[in-house]
Write a protein that holds these residues in place. Structure first.
Motif, short mmCIF file in Angstrom:
data_model
loop_
_atom_site.label_atom_id
_atom_site.label_comp_id
_atom_site.label_asym_id
_atom_site.label_seq_id
_atom_site.Cartn_x
_atom_site.Cartn_y
_atom_site.Cartn_z
N SER A 59 0.82 -1.21 0.00
CA SER A 59 0.00 0.00 0.00
C SER A 59 0.85 1.26 0.00
O SER A 59 0.48 2.27 -0.60
N ALA A 60 2.00 1.21 0.69
CA ALA A 60 2.87 2.39 0.79
C ALA A 60 3.79 2.55 -0.40
O ALA A 60 4.52 3.53 -0.49
N GLY A 61 3.79 1.58 -1.33
CA GLY A 61 4.61 1.70 -2.53
C GLY A 61 6.03 1.22 -2.36
O GLY A 61 6.92 1.62 -3.13
N GLU B 185 -4.42 2.70 1.93
CA GLU B 185 -5.07 2.51 0.63
C GLU B 185 -6.42 3.23 0.57
O GLU B 185 -6.76 3.86 -0.42
N ALA C 113 4.26 7.40 4.41
CA ALA C 113 2.89 7.57 3.90
C ALA C 113 1.96 8.09 5.00
O ALA C 113 1.12 8.96 4.76
N ARG D 229 2.43 3.60 -4.68
CA ARG D 229 1.56 3.84 -3.52
C ARG D 229 0.14 4.13 -4.00
O ARG D 229 -0.10 5.06 -4.75
N CYS D 230 -0.78 3.30 -3.53
CA CYS D 230 -2.22 3.43 -3.84
C CYS D 230 -2.51 3.33 -5.34
O CYS D 230 -3.62 3.64 -5.78
N SER E 118 7.16 6.53 -1.70
CA SER E 118 6.24 7.40 -2.42
C SER E 118 6.70 8.84 -2.49
O SER E 118 5.99 9.69 -3.02
#
Length: 678
Positions: A179-181, A428, A463, A633-634, A658
């Motif tokens: 989720s945080a990339g 996310e 994030a 990220r996302c 990110s």
């Protein structure tokens, strides 16, 4: 069928002939009379003996002055162990690599005959490509270090590779890293999960599919050997959607061109697993996956499935989102001679299917507070809600911000540890929309309390800081957030993790500042260790540190250029006129990274993209790029998969974070690789 030993030896010899064939001048065609063969022979003999050690194979490019050594893990689950061995024996002394993300397997180039030979023999993501300086001494030192690594490992008694972290924590870190990339960190965690045991092969396949879906690597999803077994195990809904998304990537172009027969042919070729997914609840799928279900039900003339999908599309007003010819084809089948056999829209049946794809619980989990409480309690219902991404149908966390923050702050140690499993879903769900600053701050306190400072944890912390600061906190809260982030900086700020520290400092510059003193203090604390060791910074990190120092008024004196301990790197200013595509959902990060690339490499033309779905403009940018750099990220498969589908370059890199510095570091690494290939 298991191969016999003679068959395995025959395959090995065929591989060696290809590896030392066209494109590799280190031992041409394994010529027994080649006068320099003794330099390579020990590595070939170790592979032929089947030593209990990674394979080591050198390569001298025949079309340019480049020397690399490939180190191949014995099997995928030994990638983490192999990376540790390389670091221990060759480390930063003999090889060049990004010390922030560590030594990582590479994506091999299928257009390169030598690397394609490795892919055919060992598969994807088991191979490390090591580079050193251009002098003969550099190359000899690296070869000797790796030969020692092989001998030492082969002579050791067999040991199981174990990790100390519990499986639950590793799973939480994997979801949060995605989720945080943090692409590289998620790969390392996946390797640790495979090595640790306790996770079934089907569940490992599910995690791998989720990662590949995030990266947009549709083709690799469809080529996974364990894909059929994963589908038979009835995987969570996000995995089903990832598989359907991967199939759609093969259909997207003919559908866009109005070529239905070609699209149907590709569905039959690439979608052999789709019939097993026809029962997936349509109301929880995005448009690409929904399109695949609609086409499959149409081609198979599965009238009950087709009626369910059509009924949902009509009720949800999504007809305009589907390819027109696909919708028309479905209508023709329903209206055809067998229409009488089609049952009426069975909304009860659709509801039953939806329930089948949702967590089964005595008490419904349909809000963020209920979800977080269930996860913190370690309940099966909470785990299922994480796996099924049930939270995508709820109002965003910002709607319950204060309640969620109070819940997190009131948890005991065990419950707070469990609650971290929800942090990836939180990042996310918030994305770059309305922030839930209080909850993000509570998660930051959780991270600091439980000493979460690994590479993946730091990407998550960055994030969370972005979300908390974007929520415009009061001066007091702002100062508290910055103090908590910097409290344990000595554990993670170093030249090797410079991009992480610079991402935090860059966020200080981008976010509104209600307390100038607190901002300056943290900027100083994070930049000072980098300034003291600036001779160890690479060119990108040094340039960005210098820029941030000036922007935030932190008066450090920075040198003009990075000092490299290797003669292989030329100045970025000499880069040829390459075209670069930067992708991120954070437009401020894109702008700052593009500005810095222009300063470092004036001849490079940088395009930016932050599309959530594919578009004609994104297609053109992807096709014309010599280098693609993606911050995940996302990110959604609809965009990353679209880029991967249309990119014509093999130079595709992922930022391990990110922020601007992470994206810039990946871009600079990619520029050097792309320029070297010219």
């Amino acid at each position: 069928m298991t191969q016999t030993q003679p068959e395995q030896q025959e395959d090995l010899e065929a591989f060696l002939q290809r590896f030392f064939g066209a494109g590799n001048g280190v031992w041409p065609d394994l010529d027994p009379d080649y006068r320099f063969k003794d330099r390579t022979l020990p590595f070939v003999e170790a592979l032929r003996r089947g030593d209990d050690a990674p394979a080591v194979l050198p390569r001298a490019y025949t079309d340019r002055d480049r020397f690399v050594v490939y180190v191949i893990a014995r099997e995928p689950r030994e990638r983490a162990k192999t990376a540790e061995l390389i670091r221990a024996f060759a480390g930063p002394t003999y090889i060049t690599y990004d010390e922030q993300v560590g030594i990582q397997p590479v994506w091999l180039d299928p257009a390169d005959p030598v690397e394609q030979a490795i892919r055919d023999y060992a598969g994807e993501r088991t191979t490390f490509r090591l580079e050193t300086g251009r002098t003969l001494e550099h190359r000899r030192n690296l070869a000797q270090a790796l030969e020692l690594m092989q001998r030492t490992q082969a002579r050791r008694p067999p040991r199981m590779w174990r990790v100390a972290k519990p499986i639950g924590r590793l799973l939480a870190e994997f979801d949060a890293s995605l989720s945080a990339g943090a692409e590289a960190a998620s790969s390392v965690i996946l390797d640790h999960l495979a090595a640790a045991g306790g996770v079934t092969a089907a569940n490992l396949a599910n995690l791998r599919i989720k990662q590949l879906d995030r990266l947009g690597r549709s083709e690799e999803i469809l080529q996974l050997p364990e894909l059929a077994d994963a589908i038979r195990q009835d995987p969570p809904l996000p995995v089903k959607e990832a598989i359907l998304n991967a199939v759609y990537a093969a259909l997207e172009q003919p559908l866009a061109e109005g070529d239905l027969p070609t699209a149907q042919a590709r569905l039959e070729e690439r979608g052999r697993f789709v019939p097993a997914l026809l029962g997936t609840a349509a109301d929880k799928l995005g448009t690409p996956a929904l399109s695949v279900l609609l086409m499959a039900a149409t081609v198979l003339e599965d009238l009950p499935a087709l009626q369910r999908v059509v009924t949902f599309v009509q009720s949800d007003a999504r007809i305009d989102q589907l390819p027109p010819l696909l919708w028309e084809s479905a209508q023709r089948v329903l209206a055809g001679g067998d229409a009488a056999q089609a049952p009426p829209a069975d909304t009860d049946r659709e509801a039953q299917i939806a329930e089948g794809d949702a967590p089964q619980t005595g008490q419904a989990i349909d809000t963020w507070p209920a979800f977080l409480a269930a996860v913190a309690a370690g309940s099966r219902e909470g785990t299922l809600a994480v796996e099924e991404r049930s939270w995508t149908a709820w109002p965003p966390p910002a709607a319950h911000d204060a309640v969620l923050a109070d819940l997190l702050d009131g948890l005991g140690n065990q419950a707070a540890e469990e609650a971290w499993r929800a942090v990836g879903a939180f990042i996310e769900a918030v994305g770059y929309a309305t922030p839930a600053g209080l909850t993000a701050h509570a998660f930051i306190r959780n991270a600091v309390t439980f000493d979460r400072f690994g590479p993946g944890d730091l990407a998550v912390l960055q994030a969370l800081a972005e979300i908390a600061l974007r929520a415009a906190p009061s001066a007091q809260t702002y100062a508290e957030i910055l103090e908590e982030i910097g409290a344990y900086r000595s554990r993670w700020v170093s030249p090797e993790r410079a991009a992480v520290a610079l991402d935090f400092v860059d966020r200080l510059f981008l976010a509104a500042c209600p307390d100038q003193l607190a901002r300056t203090r943290l900027a100083y604390d994070l930049l000072e260790p980098l300034w003291r060791h600036q001779g160890r910074l690479n060119e990108a990190d040094l340039a960005f540190a210098r820029r941030l120092s000036g922007e935030l008024g932190v008066p450090f004196s920075w040198q003009d250029r990075a000092v490299s301990d290797s003669d292989q790197e030329s100045a970025l200013a000499d880069s040829p006129p390459l075209k670069v595509l930067l992708y991120s959902l954070d437009e401020a990060v894109l702008a700052r990274c593009a500005e810095e690339i222009k300063l470092l490499a004036p001849a490079v033309d940088t395009a930016r993209a932050s599309d959530h779905v594919g578009s004609a403009q994104l297609r053109q940018k992807a096709r014309s790029a010599d280098l693609v750099v993606i911050a995940t990220r996302c990110a959604k498969h609809a965009a990353t998969g679209f880029i991967m589908q249309h990119a014509r370059t093999q130079h595709i890199l992922y930022a391990d974070g990110s922020g601007s510095a992470s994206l810039l570091r990946a871009a600079v690494t990619g520029l050097r690789s792309a320029a070297g290939g010219r």
